[in-house]
Write a protein that holds these residues in place. Structure first.
Motif, short mmCIF file in Angstrom:
data_model
loop_
_atom_site.label_atom_id
_atom_site.label_comp_id
_atom_site.label_asym_id
_atom_site.label_seq_id
_atom_site.Cartn_x
_atom_site.Cartn_y
_atom_site.Cartn_z
N THR A 197 0.98 -1.02 -0.22
CA THR A 197 0.12 -0.06 0.22
C THR A 197 0.69 1.12 -0.06
N GLY A 198 0.17 1.83 -0.60
CA GLY A 198 0.64 3.89 -0.07
C GLY A 198 1.68 3.87 1.13
N GLU A 199 0.64 3.52 1.66
CA GLU A 199 1.08 3.58 3.51
C GLU A 199 2.74 2.77 3.55
N ARG A 200 2.07 1.69 3.49
CA ARG A 200 3.66 0.99 4.02
C ARG A 200 4.98 1.78 3.28
N ASN A 201 4.38 1.75 2.27
CA ASN A 201 5.93 2.46 1.20
C ASN A 201 5.92 3.85 1.47
N VAL A 202 5.23 4.71 1.95
CA VAL A 202 5.72 5.80 2.96
C VAL A 202 6.74 5.39 3.99
N ILE A 203 6.05 4.92 4.75
CA ILE A 203 7.47 3.95 5.52
C ILE A 203 8.82 3.29 5.04
N LEU A 204 8.95 2.59 4.57
CA LEU A 204 9.49 1.68 3.95
C LEU A 204 10.55 3.42 2.68
N GLY A 205 9.92 4.09 2.24
CA GLY A 205 10.52 4.91 1.65
C GLY A 205 11.22 5.86 2.60
N GLY A 206 10.85 5.77 3.70
CA GLY A 206 11.75 6.87 4.50
C GLY A 206 12.24 6.24 5.00
N LEU A 207 12.54 5.07 5.85
CA LEU A 207 13.26 4.68 6.29
C LEU A 207 14.18 4.17 5.57
N ALA A 208 14.43 4.07 3.96
CA ALA A 208 15.26 4.22 3.11
C ALA A 208 16.11 5.16 3.20
N MET A 209 15.77 5.63 3.58
CA MET A 209 16.33 7.74 3.53
C MET A 209 16.96 8.00 4.81
N GLY A 210 16.87 7.10 5.43
CA GLY A 210 17.43 7.33 7.03
C GLY A 210 16.50 8.03 7.88
N MET A 211 15.61 8.17 7.87
CA MET A 211 14.82 8.68 9.05
C MET A 211 14.24 8.19 9.89
N THR A 212 14.23 8.61 10.85
CA THR A 212 13.25 6.75 12.08
C THR A 212 12.21 6.82 12.20
N ARG A 213 11.07 5.92 12.73
CA ARG A 213 9.67 5.84 12.23
C ARG A 213 9.42 6.75 13.07
N ARG A 214 10.00 7.14 14.56
CA ARG A 214 9.16 8.63 14.87
C ARG A 214 9.05 9.85 13.96
N GLN A 215 10.16 10.03 13.36
CA GLN A 215 9.83 11.10 12.35
C GLN A 215 9.36 10.87 11.29
N ILE A 216 8.84 9.21 10.68
CA ILE A 216 7.56 9.04 9.57
C ILE A 216 6.46 9.38 10.13
N ARG A 217 6.48 8.99 11.73
CA ARG A 217 5.21 9.03 11.87
C ARG A 217 4.52 10.82 12.29
N ASP A 218 5.52 11.15 12.32
CA ASP A 218 5.48 13.01 13.21
C ASP A 218 5.22 13.85 11.77
N ARG A 219 5.74 12.53 10.75
CA ARG A 219 5.22 13.27 9.17
C ARG A 219 4.63 13.28 8.26
N TYR A 220 3.93 11.82 8.17
CA TYR A 220 3.10 11.26 7.74
C TYR A 220 2.09 11.59 6.99
N ASP A 221 1.10 12.35 7.88
CA ASP A 221 0.01 12.94 7.74
C ASP A 221 1.01 14.03 6.33
N GLU A 222 2.01 14.84 6.45
CA GLU A 222 2.32 15.95 5.38
C GLU A 222 2.46 15.46 4.47
N ILE A 223 3.28 14.14 3.75
CA ILE A 223 3.42 13.70 3.18
C ILE A 223 2.89 12.80 2.37
N VAL A 224 1.12 12.30 2.97
CA VAL A 224 0.06 11.86 1.96
C VAL A 224 -0.53 13.33 1.76
N ASP A 225 -0.38 14.64 2.81
CA ASP A 225 -1.04 15.70 1.87
C ASP A 225 -1.08 16.75 0.68
N PHE A 226 0.85 16.19 0.96
CA PHE A 226 1.84 17.28 -0.07
C PHE A 226 0.84 16.06 -1.08
#
Length: 259
Positions: free
Chosen positions: A117-146
């Motif tokens: 899903t797009g949701e899982r890809n947001v998580i995996l893509g963020g991790l691949a870029m070196g973001m932490t899971r917390r950073q991804i959670r904090d920015r998840y809504d912003e990513i989807v809205d953007f």
């Protein structure tokens, strides 16, 4: 008093050459001609031919922190190959490339998992870029809205294979833009969105320049380069034809293409 603070280099290309080989006849993989060629090759002991492509020819430049640099040129001029070389995804045949930090290359074909899903890809893509899971959670809504992919339904919960090419490219850009980069390279991603998405993307590029480092943008749309970049590099047949202020380089390129 003039500003004498030295600029910080982020990418140095020193007489870069990229040569690679293309194997086969060049026929489309799924065509009847390609199928017959493969059958003939299996029956023949001859080795398949390889064509050598000199994609980048002696390119040198220095990119600095805070710059947005547009790469322009005809199809096959070496723009995408040069970005891959800067990112370390394409070996350099001659010359050297020096970079500050790890350059990140974003293209419309950037690899995400089509069956997830797009949701899982947001998580995996963020991790691949070196973001932490917390950073991804904090920015998840912003990513989807953007990305804007949920404006006409809950597409973020569907597999990526159900997305149009434009939706996928917008999500890739939104994921990449959620993190500050020393060097971010964007290959045609802005060409896939509507005017509103392009405005959001250009604004985010401005933020990335101020907060982090350098942005390279490849686009066939000269208007996008003019609006987004303050510097342009023009490649033609792998040769650096011009490097300077965006308006000057784009004007020269357009005059060349009309001539």
């Amino acid at each position: 008093m003039a500003d004498t603070e030295p600029r910080t280099p982020t990418v140095i290309a020193d007489d870069v050459h990229v040569v690679y080989k293309v194997h086969g006849s060049g026929a489309a993989r799924g065509s009847a001609t390609a199928a017959l060629s493969r059958i003939a090759r299996r029956k023949s002991t001859a080795r398949p031919t390889a064509t050598e492509v000199h994609a980048v020819r002696g390119v040198s430049f220095i990119a600095y922190k805070g710059e947005a640099i547009g790469l322009i040129g005809s199809n096959g001029s070496g723009k995408s190959t040069l970005l891959k070389a800067i990112a370390g995804l394409q070996p350099v045949t001659e010359g050297k490339i020096y970079s500050h930090g790890q350059p990140s290359l974003l293209g419309v074909n950037a690899a995400l998992m089509n069956d997830l899903t797009g949701e899982r890809n947001v998580i995996l893509g963020g991790l691949a870029m070196g973001m932490t899971r917390r950073q991804i959670r904090d920015r998840y809504d912003e990513i989807v809205d953007f990305s804007g992919i949920n404006e006409k339904g809950d597409f973020i919960g569907l597999p990526m294979r159900t997305y149009s090419s434009g939706m996928g490219a917008r999500l890739r850009f939104a994921i990449a833009a959620a993190k500050n980069h020393d060097v971010l390279m964007i290959d045609e991603a802005l060409a896939t969105g509507d005017a509103r998405f392009q405005r959001r993307s250009q604004a985010r590029i401005e933020e990335l320049r101020k907060e982090a480092g350098t942005v390279f943008l490849v686009s066939h749309g000269i208007g996008t380069i003019r609006e987004t970049c303050d510097r342009a590099i023009w490649l033609e047949h792998g040769v650096l034809r011009m490097d300077g202020p965006t308006e000057e380089v784009c004007d020269a390129y357009e005059a060349f293409t009309k001539g």
